[in-house]
Structures are given as structure tokens and as C-alpha cells.
Design a protein around this motif. Structure first.
Motif, PDB file in Angstrom:
ATOM      1  N   SER A  86       0.506  -1.162  -0.234  1.00  0.00           N
ATOM      2  CA  SER A  86      -0.188  -0.040  -0.041  1.00  0.00           C
ATOM      3  C   SER A  86       0.434   1.232  -0.133  1.00  0.00           C
ATOM      4  CB  SER A  86      -1.027   0.079   1.236  1.00  0.00           C
ATOM      5  OG  SER A  86      -1.905  -0.643   0.848  1.00  0.00           O
ATOM      6  N   ASP A  89       2.528   2.081  -3.706  1.00  0.00           N
ATOM      7  CA  ASP A  89       1.504   1.908  -4.155  1.00  0.00           C
ATOM      8  C   ASP A  89       0.492   3.762  -3.747  1.00  0.00           C
ATOM      9  OD1 ASP A  89      -1.596   2.116  -6.231  1.00  0.00           O
ATOM     10  OD2 ASP A  89      -2.692   2.018  -4.694  1.00  0.00           O
ATOM     11  N   VAL A  94       4.241   0.903  -8.958  1.00  0.00           N
ATOM     12  CA  VAL A  94       3.802  -0.174  -9.546  1.00  0.00           C
ATOM     13  C   VAL A  94       4.089  -1.261  -8.781  1.00  0.00           C
ATOM     14  CG1 VAL A  94       2.208  -1.435 -10.965  1.00  0.00           C
ATOM     15  CG2 VAL A  94       2.050   1.082 -11.575  1.00  0.00           C
ATOM     16  N   LEU A 112      -4.515  -3.605  -2.982  1.00  0.00           N
ATOM     17  CA  LEU A 112      -4.668  -2.660  -4.405  1.00  0.00           C
ATOM     18  C   LEU A 112      -5.693  -2.556  -4.641  1.00  0.00           C
ATOM     19  CD1 LEU A 112      -1.518  -3.872  -6.170  1.00  0.00           C
ATOM     20  CD2 LEU A 112      -1.620  -1.389  -4.701  1.00  0.00           C
ATOM     21  N   GLY A 235      -0.713  -3.803 -10.905  1.00  0.00           N
ATOM     22  CA  GLY A 235      -0.508  -4.769  -9.746  1.00  0.00           C
ATOM     23  C   GLY A 235       0.182  -6.023 -10.387  1.00  0.00           C
TER      24      GLY A 235
END
Length: 267
Positions: A86, A89, A94, A112, A235
Motif C-alpha cells: 500500500s 502504491d 506499481v 490495491l 500491480g
């Protein structure tokens, strides 16, 4: 060692590679704890340049975070792994997860929050539990559907009777091996998570995996799937590589990871 060509600093990363050497629930041949190391090792041989996209891997902003080693408690480990993914992200990188057993995918999907879970896998992985373990590698698609609206399983050729019944419901699409070459993704506008269980490949191409299943996909079919899905993906992971071969599975896994990055960056 880091993945070859993963030379970006964390602050400048467009992609963040994380090794997840979980090896707890493998039900036949263990060894996925060695997967991240072997994928990095056997990726050393490849040229930096990709003629399909005209790009150099080392110019695409890939950062290798190293491995996040598992704890004794799988649920606790997945929570920690989810937090790390997380964070990448949120920072705009990515995530690229390298397993480890397929269970590690659960952490990435939770982090994600994709609309669609697309995986290549010999197995349906739709069990609610296996051998009394509700976080078994055989439950991954089941858990993914707690987050995603639908799942597409490419290359599946085995499962329990209950799994096949679950797969017949509207939120699951199973594409058998013989139809994968003609599959075209319908993913426009959706957040997609792409997972490659290396056992989707026929074991003649990738024998180094925990539960090999004959009559699988060719490396070229896997590459085509990864390239087609990558532009839609938030992802990616490649999982279930172990140390039970001479590097065939790890070589294929490393090549597919690179194919994802090249196609995603180009898309």
C-alpha cells in the motif's frame, strides 16, 4: 542481489519489486522460499534492451526493495506485506511481487483493491480452505473475490468438484489452456491485478514449482497474456517458483516480470 536492471532509487521509483518468500502451505513440493532469490539470479542473463517496445529495462524506474521475510503467523505476515505494498502504491510505484507461494497475492490484492483479478494458474484456487488452512495457496482466487468484482483464471485445468461449481458462477471466468491463445482481455476502464502462478505453464517448460500439472500453457502464451493485461494493471506478481529444477521456472518468471514492466510502461 537486486533484480538485474532494477537500479532506481525508492524516491524515484515507477515500479517497486518486493520479494515475498513465503513457504508455509505448499502441499506437495516445498521450496518457494527460494523463489525471489532464483528469479533475481536467473534474470541476470537477459539483455537490458527490449525490441518490442524499444525500451531499456534499466531506464524504466524499477526499484528492488529486497525481500520481506515471513513471520510465523501467515495472517500477520500478509497484513505486514499489505501495508508495504500500500505504501508503494501511495507513492506512485506499481508493485511487482515475487513469491513465494501464491498466498502472498492475497496481500497485494487487499492493498490495491482491483476491480478484476486476472491470473494464470493450473488450479482454480477457489477453495475456502485446504487441509484446515483458510490461507492456503489453494484459496487465493477465493480471497481475491472478497475484494475484486470478478476473476479471470487463464489456463486452469484442475480443481475440486466444489471449486468447479463455484467457477460456474457469473463472477468467475475460466479460460482453459486450449483457449488461452485466442483470449482477448475486456478490461477497459477497470483496475486490474495480474497474477502469474508459474504452474500455469506446462511443467515441461517450468518444472520448478510446488504442484505441477500437465497439459499447460507455453511460455509464449503466458507472455502474450502478460503483455495484453499489463496496460490495465495496478500491480503484478509471479509466484510458486521453487528450487526443484535447473532454473527453467525462475528464468520464465524473470522474463514474464520484465515483459510486464515493458508492456506496462509502453501502455
Amino acid at each position: 542481489m537486486t533484480f538485474p536492471g532494477a537500479v532506481a532509487d525508492r524516491e524515484a521509483a515507477a515500479y517497486a519489486l518486493v520479494g515475498a518468500p513465503l513457504d508455509v502451505s505448499t502441499s506437495f513440493r516445498p521450496g518457494t522460499r527460494f523463489g525471489p532469490r532464483r528469479v533475481r539470479d536467473f534474470g541476470e542473463q537477459f539483455d537490458d534492451f527490449d525490441h518490442h517496445t524499444g525500451a531499456h529495462f534499466s531506464n524504466l524506474g524499477v526499484y528492488d526493495h529486497g525481500d520481506i521475510g515471513p513471520s510465523a503467523d501467515t495472517a500477520e505476515y500478509l497484513t505486514y506485506l499489505e501495508s508495504a505494498i500500500s505504501e508503494f502504491d501511495r507513492d506512485g510505484a506499481v508493485p511487482l511481487l515475487v513469491g513465494g507461494e501464491h498466498t502472498v497475492t492475497v496481500a497485494a490484492v487487499r492493498a490495491l483493491d482491483p476491480d478484476v483479478f486476472v491470473c494464470t494458474d493450473a488450479h482454480l484456487d477457489l477453495r475456502e480452505s485446504y487441509a484446515g488452512d483458510d490461507l492456503s495457496h489453494a484459496t487465493v482466487t477465493h480471497h481475491a473475490l472478497d475484494v475484486a468484482d470478478r476473476a479471470v483464471v487463464l489456463g486452469a485445468r484442475t480443481g475440486s468438484e466444489a471449486e468447479w461449481e463455484r467457477a460456474s458462477e457469473g463472477d468467475v471466468t475460466v479460460v482453459p489452456p486450449e483457449d488461452v491463445a485466442d483470449w482477448t482481455p475486456d478490461l477497459d476502464g477497470e483496475r486490474v491485478y495480474c497474477s502469474v502462478d508459474i504452474d500455469a505453464a506446462d511443467p515441461g517448460f517450468a518444472p520448478g514449482t510446488g504442484t505441477p500439472e500437465p497439459f499447460g500453457l507455453s511460455p509464449r502464451e503466458l507472455q502474450d497474456v502478460v503483455r495484453a493485461v499489463a496496460p490495465h494493471a495496478v500491480g503484478f506478481d509471479v509466484v510458486e517458483v521453487n528450487d526443484r529444477d535447473d532454473g527453467q521456472a525462475a528464468t520464465l518468471a524473470a522474463k514474464l516480470l520484465r515483459a510486464f514492466v515493458f508492456a506496462h510502461a509502453d501502455g
